[in-house]
Write a protein that holds these residues in place. Sequence first.
Motif, PDB file in Angstrom:
ATOM      1  N   TYR A  85      -6.079   2.935  -1.325  1.00 35.39           N
ATOM      2  CA  TYR A  85      -5.811   3.709  -0.112  1.00 35.39           C
ATOM      3  C   TYR A  85      -4.942   2.824   0.771  1.00 35.39           C
ATOM      4  N   ILE A  86      -3.834   3.373   1.272  1.00 38.89           N
ATOM      5  CA  ILE A  86      -2.844   2.552   1.978  1.00 38.89           C
ATOM      6  C   ILE A  86      -2.704   3.005   3.425  1.00 38.89           C
ATOM      7  N   VAL A 145       9.014   3.901   4.991  1.00 38.81           N
ATOM      8  CA  VAL A 145       9.822   3.124   4.043  1.00 38.81           C
ATOM      9  C   VAL A 145       8.967   2.046   3.381  1.00 38.81           C
ATOM     10  N   ILE A 146       8.246   1.294   4.176  1.00 40.47           N
ATOM     11  CA  ILE A 146       7.386   0.238   3.623  1.00 40.47           C
ATOM     12  C   ILE A 146       6.297   0.851   2.746  1.00 40.47           C
ATOM     13  N   ARG A 147       5.684   1.928   3.239  1.00 45.13           N
ATOM     14  CA  ARG A 147       4.611   2.587   2.485  1.00 45.13           C
ATOM     15  C   ARG A 147       5.116   3.077   1.119  1.00 45.13           C
ATOM     16  N   ASP A 148       6.252   3.764   1.108  1.00 40.76           N
ATOM     17  CA  ASP A 148       6.787   4.289  -0.158  1.00 40.76           C
ATOM     18  C   ASP A 148       7.166   3.167  -1.115  1.00 40.76           C
ATOM     19  N   ASN A 149       7.791   2.112  -0.591  1.00 43.53           N
ATOM     20  CA  ASN A 149       8.158   0.975  -1.447  1.00 43.53           C
ATOM     21  C   ASN A 149       6.919   0.275  -1.995  1.00 43.53           C
ATOM     22  N   LEU A 150       5.896   0.144  -1.167  1.00 40.56           N
ATOM     23  CA  LEU A 150       4.659  -0.498  -1.594  1.00 40.56           C
ATOM     24  C   LEU A 150       3.990   0.316  -2.699  1.00 40.56           C
ATOM     25  N   GLY A 189      -4.463   7.962  -1.381  1.00 35.78           N
ATOM     26  CA  GLY A 189      -4.263   8.475  -0.039  1.00 35.78           C
ATOM     27  C   GLY A 189      -3.551   7.468   0.832  1.00 35.78           C
ATOM     28  N   THR A 190      -3.006   7.973   1.939  1.00 31.98           N
ATOM     29  CA  THR A 190      -2.327   7.113   2.903  1.00 31.98           C
ATOM     30  C   THR A 190      -2.659   7.605   4.310  1.00 31.98           C
ATOM     31  N   ALA A 191      -2.490   6.708   5.263  1.00 32.81           N
ATOM     32  CA  ALA A 191      -2.673   7.064   6.670  1.00 32.81           C
ATOM     33  C   ALA A 191      -1.740   6.218   7.517  1.00 32.81           C
ATOM     34  N   GLU A 192      -1.419   6.744   8.715  1.00 27.75           N
ATOM     35  CA  GLU A 192      -0.543   6.032   9.645  1.00 27.75           C
ATOM     36  C   GLU A 192      -1.274   5.599  10.907  1.00 27.75           C
ATOM     37  N   THR A 193      -2.524   6.071  11.091  1.00 33.51           N
ATOM     38  CA  THR A 193      -3.252   5.786  12.330  1.00 33.51           C
ATOM     39  C   THR A 193      -4.647   5.249  12.033  1.00 33.51           C
ATOM     40  N   GLU A 194      -5.206   4.580  13.044  1.00 35.56           N
ATOM     41  CA  GLU A 194      -6.563   4.048  12.922  1.00 35.56           C
ATOM     42  C   GLU A 194      -7.570   5.177  12.697  1.00 35.56           C
ATOM     43  N   HIS A 195      -7.513   6.215  13.518  1.00 34.67           N
ATOM     44  CA  HIS A 195      -8.484   7.303  13.437  1.00 34.67           C
ATOM     45  C   HIS A 195      -8.452   7.980  12.062  1.00 34.67           C
ATOM     46  N   GLU A 196      -7.260   8.308  11.606  1.00 28.76           N
ATOM     47  CA  GLU A 196      -7.100   8.962  10.303  1.00 28.76           C
ATOM     48  C   GLU A 196      -7.658   8.075   9.182  1.00 28.76           C
ATOM     49  N   SER A 197      -7.381   6.795   9.245  1.00 31.67           N
ATOM     50  CA  SER A 197      -7.842   5.846   8.228  1.00 31.67           C
ATOM     51  C   SER A 197      -9.365   5.756   8.198  1.00 31.67           C
ATOM     52  N   LYS A 198      -9.959   5.573   9.362  1.00 31.62           N
ATOM     53  CA  LYS A 198     -11.408   5.424   9.443  1.00 31.62           C
ATOM     54  C   LYS A 198     -12.111   6.690   8.960  1.00 31.62           C
ATOM     55  N   ARG A 199     -11.586   7.842   9.330  1.00 32.57           N
ATOM     56  CA  ARG A 199     -12.188   9.106   8.906  1.00 32.57           C
ATOM     57  C   ARG A 199     -12.115   9.259   7.384  1.00 32.57           C
ATOM     58  N   TRP A 200     -10.936   8.990   6.805  1.00 33.09           N
ATOM     59  CA  TRP A 200     -10.771   9.153   5.352  1.00 33.09           C
ATOM     60  C   TRP A 200     -11.692   8.193   4.594  1.00 33.09           C
ATOM     61  N   LEU A 201     -11.716   6.935   4.997  1.00 37.31           N
ATOM     62  CA  LEU A 201     -12.557   5.951   4.307  1.00 37.31           C
ATOM     63  C   LEU A 201     -14.032   6.344   4.381  1.00 37.31           C
ATOM     64  N   TRP A 241     -12.094   5.292  -3.711  1.00 38.50           N
ATOM     65  CA  TRP A 241     -11.149   4.179  -3.618  1.00 38.50           C
ATOM     66  C   TRP A 241     -11.805   2.871  -4.041  1.00 38.50           C
ATOM     67  N   ASP A 242     -10.948   1.976  -4.557  1.00 36.09           N
ATOM     68  CA  ASP A 242     -11.378   0.636  -4.961  1.00 36.09           C
ATOM     69  C   ASP A 242     -10.804  -0.435  -4.038  1.00 36.09           C
ATOM     70  N   LEU A 243      -9.631  -0.138  -3.474  1.00 36.43           N
ATOM     71  CA  LEU A 243      -8.899  -1.098  -2.647  1.00 36.43           C
ATOM     72  C   LEU A 243      -8.287  -0.369  -1.466  1.00 36.43           C
ATOM     73  N   ALA A 244      -8.415  -0.947  -0.274  1.00 39.49           N
ATOM     74  CA  ALA A 244      -7.700  -0.452   0.900  1.00 39.49           C
ATOM     75  C   ALA A 244      -6.730  -1.543   1.336  1.00 39.49           C
ATOM     76  N   ILE A 245      -5.473  -1.156   1.521  1.00 34.05           N
ATOM     77  CA  ILE A 245      -4.442  -2.078   2.005  1.00 34.05           C
ATOM     78  C   ILE A 245      -4.105  -1.629   3.426  1.00 34.05           C
ATOM     79  N   VAL A 246      -4.327  -2.527   4.394  1.00 34.33           N
ATOM     80  CA  VAL A 246      -4.267  -2.141   5.795  1.00 34.33           C
ATOM     81  C   VAL A 246      -3.239  -2.977   6.557  1.00 34.33           C
TER      82      VAL A 246
END
Length: 125
Positions: free
Chosen positions: A5-6, A12-17, A31-43, A50-55
């Motif tokens: 989960y990214i 640009v960075i997200r797509d390249n990563l 999955g991906t997120a651009e905000t703190e709230h969205e990330s915390k809710r999804w996780l 998910w096995d790995l979150a890259i933040v």
Amino acid sequence: MYRAYIVEDSPVIRDNLIETLQELAQIEPVGTAETEHESKRWLAQNDDRWDLAIVDLFLREGSGLNVLEAARQRRPDQKVVVLSNHATGDVRWRCEQLGADAVFDKSTEIDALVDYCMEQGAKPH
């Protein structure tokens, strides 16, 4: 397949990563997120997906530090790493205090991140 989960607000960075991790480390983006709230809710709602979150630390809204703190309740086999342009000694220390398994600098440590992902993906789950 190792699932990542990214959390990154730069498309640009997200797509390249994502492309780099899929190609070199056999990582499946779940999955991906651009905000703190969205990330915390999804996780919180997808604990088994998910096995790995890259933040990233600096997000469109909120802070990756708060995402790290929210992910502290994860399973022991789930890893959370930070990928930031601001990976100073103090930032690395703070991330580790909040439960980060590793911290990587965007400009100089992408290869180390790929290596880390390959090592994690090779472990039995």
